[in-house]
Design an enzyme around this catalytic site. Sequence first.
Site, PDB file in Angstrom:
ATOM      1  N   LYS A 189       0.845  -1.210   0.000  1.00 17.07           N
ATOM      2  CA  LYS A 189       0.000   0.000   0.000  1.00 17.07           C
ATOM      3  C   LYS A 189       0.873   1.251   0.000  1.00 17.07           C
ATOM      4  CE  LYS A 189      -3.844  -2.495   2.000  1.00 17.07           C
ATOM      5  NZ  LYS A 189      -4.532  -2.963   3.193  1.00 17.07           N
TER       6      LYS A 189
ATOM      7  N   GLN B 236      -4.745  -1.748   9.259  1.00 21.31           N
ATOM      8  CA  GLN B 236      -4.564  -3.069   8.635  1.00 21.31           C
ATOM      9  C   GLN B 236      -5.165  -4.171   9.510  1.00 21.31           C
ATOM     10  OE1 GLN B 236      -3.246  -3.688   5.495  1.00 21.31           O
ATOM     11  NE2 GLN B 236      -3.981  -5.753   5.885  1.00 21.31           N
TER      12      GLN B 236
ATOM     13  N   ASP C 281     -11.548   2.636   3.730  1.00 22.87           N
ATOM     14  CA  ASP C 281     -11.879   1.220   3.539  1.00 22.87           C
ATOM     15  C   ASP C 281     -13.400   1.014   3.502  1.00 22.87           C
ATOM     16  OD1 ASP C 281      -9.723  -0.543   3.156  1.00 22.87           O
ATOM     17  OD2 ASP C 281      -9.134  -0.421   5.270  1.00 22.87           O
TER      18      ASP C 281
END
Length: 279
Positions: free
Chosen positions: A49, A93, A116
């Site tokens: 990422k 994460q 997200d």
Amino acid sequence: MAKIIDGKAVSARIKAEIRQEIEAEKLKVGLAVVIVGSDPASRVYVNNKKKDCEACGIISFEYALPGDTTNDELLELIGTLNEDPKINGILVQQPLPKQINVQSVNERISALKDVDAFRFENMGRIVDGNFNFLPCTPGGIMDLLHSENISVSGKECVVVGRSNIVGKPMAMLLLHENATVTICHSKTVDLAAICRRADVLIAAVGKKGIITADMIKPGAVVIDVGMNKNDEGKLCGDVDFAAVAEKSSYITPVPGGVGPMTRAILMKNTIKAYRLQKT
Ligand code: NDP
């Protein structure tokens, strides 16, 4: 023989467009990437990422916390990031250590920095079709279908897997484009028969080779979300690729299919977050 849909190439195009936009307007867009503990797979994802951020011209800020970080400590960090104007998107994460309440973490992230789309509010917006942020993996899959001009309107689409991050939002995006959608899961009776109805089959299970050629309608489009290890320890999907490719019209490989697209949508969401925060 199926055409292989190249997720690497499509994601590279998306990232190049984002870079152009950022450079043309000299934007300063920041993404906070929070990792708790030392899970090796999570480290790989976070590093990827960060590389994507670099490719797009997005500034990444890494916060690596020890594995024994408490829930309160993590929530406090997110609170600080919510207030930080340099940070436009926040990504925590997953998986997170056992002592962390994942839902409390998702809900603490400011709605306009939730790149997200894991907050209930943003999940609800996906159901409604009026969303700020695309769910990353399903959004990436829709972009892959669009890249090949594959329309799902009126088609039978079968999604195998019903998680909140892949299966359910995937079904919603397909429904918004007028597909007829069936969602399967571990309690589904006769998975093979349902899969054989699919014009578009999306496998998001996490079991190597669970989708075999006898489950495929000839000419179907097959999208493989699964990330598993094969006997040699190499990354592989849920689909028996070689045999299914013989029968389908389009197929995504693993690696190089859905994975890079998930990260490209994260980048898209980060620049969207920046825009939303400036309005
Ligand atoms: P989850 O474990 O949350 O969900 C798996 C789903 O598969 C569940 O709904 C489960 O059913 C269903 N399932 C399990 N066994 C069967 C079976 N025998 N028949 C039918 N359905 C079954 O996983 P995720 O959705 O998070 O991820 C799925 C896979 O996709 C994983 O391999 C993951 O690593 C990968 N992934 C890949 C991404 C990418 O970018 N490429 C992004 C995110 C995930 P039930 O609900 O009944 O338990």
